[in-house]
Scaffold this active site. Sequence first.
Site, PDB file in Angstrom:
ATOM      1  N   TYR A  37      21.162  -3.854  64.446  1.00  0.00           N
ATOM      2  CA  TYR A  37      22.500  -4.086  64.990  1.00  0.00           C
ATOM      3  C   TYR A  37      22.889  -5.539  64.721  1.00  0.00           C
ATOM      4  CZ  TYR A  37      26.511  -3.445  68.062  1.00  0.00           C
ATOM      5  OH  TYR A  37      27.786  -3.364  68.556  1.00  0.00           O
ATOM      6  N   LYS A  92      24.297  25.541  64.107  1.00  0.00           N
ATOM      7  CA  LYS A  92      24.544  25.321  62.685  1.00  0.00           C
ATOM      8  C   LYS A  92      23.833  24.051  62.221  1.00  0.00           C
ATOM      9  CE  LYS A  92      27.180  27.072  59.302  1.00  0.00           C
ATOM     10  NZ  LYS A  92      27.405  28.485  59.015  1.00  0.00           N
TER      11      LYS A  92
END
Length: 750
Positions: A37, A92
């Site tokens: 980060y 999915k």
Amino acid sequence: MGFEEESRAYHAADPPGKIEIATTKSTKTQRDLSLAYSPGVAGPCRAIAENPDDAYSYTAKGNLVGVISNGSAVLGLGDIGPQASKPVMEGKGVLFKRFADIDVFDIELDLDDPESMIAATRAMEPTFGGINLEDIRAPECFEIEETLREEMSIPVFHDDQHGTAIISGAALLNAAEIADKELSDLEVAFAGAGAAATATARFFVSLGVEPANVTMSDIDGVITEERVANGDPHPYVEEFASDEGGDLADAMEGADAFVGLSAGGIVSREMVRSMAANPIIFAMANPNPEIDYEEAKTARDDTVIMATGRSDYPNQVNNVLCFPFIFRGALDVRATEINEEMKVACAEALADLAKRDVPDAVRKAYSDEVLQFGPEYILPKPLDSRVLFEVSSAVAQAAVSSGAARAEIRLDTYHERLEARLGKSREMMRVVLNKAKSDPKRVVLAEGDDEKTIRAAFQMREEGIAEPLLIGNREEIEATVEEFGLGFDPDVVDPSEVDLDEYADRLYELRKRKGITRSEAVDMVRRDSNYLGSVMVEAGDADAMLTGLTRHYPTGARPPLQVIGTAPDVEYVAGVYMLAFDDRVVFCADATVNRDPDHRALAEAARRAAEIARRFDVEPRAAMLSYSNFGSVDNKGTRKPREAARLLRRDPDVDFPVDGEMQADTAVVESLLTGTYGFSDLEEPANVLVFPNLEAGNIGYKLLQRLGGAEAIGPMLAGMDEPVHVLQRGDEVKDIVNLAAVAVVDAQQQ
């Protein structure tokens, strides 16, 4: 507990749902977090700002698909809305990850109109490498997909349309071949005119079916030009509108094929009887097909080639055979779209794969079904790992050939990249398989009339790994080849056909001072394929040998040890397993041969295991294992591995680091090894683990395999004068092929 209650409990178990975010880089230290980060992200952000394509280099975009839905047409549930559709979309994502190692964010949008769906999805292009539209009602789904495909530069794919079309298209290719019918001559009747039916009809045309030979029906009867002109059911079926009306029964009369994407129970036995000879019936309504499987199959006396959407019948038309793999290929070449050429390539690759011999793991998973090309097997199974290689490679090639690809890719090595996604063992075996293919050798298979051995021999020949020689009854071997449709002419050594006198003489010469008479030698080479195979290798008529599939390990190992023996500079052979984890491989010795080795045998096992590691292009680092760390316990047992390590370190021919005795966790955990024992000759964790005796070795590798989730390859018999490997009883075809490749590489080096 009923199935629905079980499903709810499954989804509700902590943590709720089926997916989570996992990091792919180390985040253990403050330095790691600074790189992950702020301030570390500034570097890649600036690079992407200058060159947007760098997003594929610095972020997960290239392996990230958005599964987008508004829940307006969920299979079997209808318009349940976006929130209720989330379990489906998560599911999915599970399938994308499980079958093609593709990451997914599922996005459920509370939007009803096409314009809003288009705008919202289009705005997410910077996030994703591809978009999978899911469970959006017709006809809005047509407009949404068409517009997004035109306006976005990443692949957009509505699986409900094209997934079903591609899978049923693959089934049609094989069904037509079995029925001996040309696609251009097929008369095809459709029940249903929704998204899946319309896309399937269009795709059949891409494969070679004439549009004029397609008749589409819905609940109101045959789709006519007049109905389409009045907007019924929607304009996207215009190309299949008939100039004559009628109902489904009229459409099916004389038809070669029926495709059902409508409702259960609407087709009768009489309608099946009215079709042309050897009819093709794809009844894909879920959960109940348009006609029951048994009803259709028994409706007439000729061959009915039947497929459904259900997993409990043969030939399931299952979209999971398509969408993970077509996206895999598209993502890997950074395709701008999934075009018709890519879809056709997908269907053709699936059709071709169904004609090949099926791996043992797939046969076991579907034990109640016949898995051999024919009316009951026209599509491969989703659990067949080869679908990833064959379909994704075909799709990537089609993307390159059609101009849809934006990234350069070496298609000749792409197969290996895909294989690495299935696990470290596949990646490591590919190294050896490629070496074997560079110079195949003659490998004699002692149990040549066993079904698995014959199928393995076919794969060796087909892939160019080895030249297999099968010992066994020629008639039985050729009958098995024909039964499994393998289509190759095996090299058979049938003891009833071959003059074995020279082999008997050689065996007698080798063993006459071990109590073997000339007549016994004749009997041994004629009746025991292990002795015959061993003498063939010793005489130079074969380069390597495999045995042990149907015998206990000692029984399989004894004849080659007696006939071939150890290499001139080797006193002890060793059995070595390669264990592959997600992030590393280790080689374990000795797990099969030496029951209570002394320090010299342990040192020999380390040398041999190191040789095998290098065949896999792994630089060995050996640890002599014990329950003691560098003298913390001193007794006869701990001195053996300690002395073995000293012996190896004094040997000028040993060019790899080795140390011990040490405990197993010290050997493999870097913080223990380098932190607590910084004086060790091992600067990195060991990858060759030498166990102090057979009992420890056998227990250790099996615990690592079963509880540690490692994939095991072996045992590899090291130290023989000629390459011989002894399989474990019950090994699968892939295990035989893998050890054959190892034997070929052994022979190349010798």
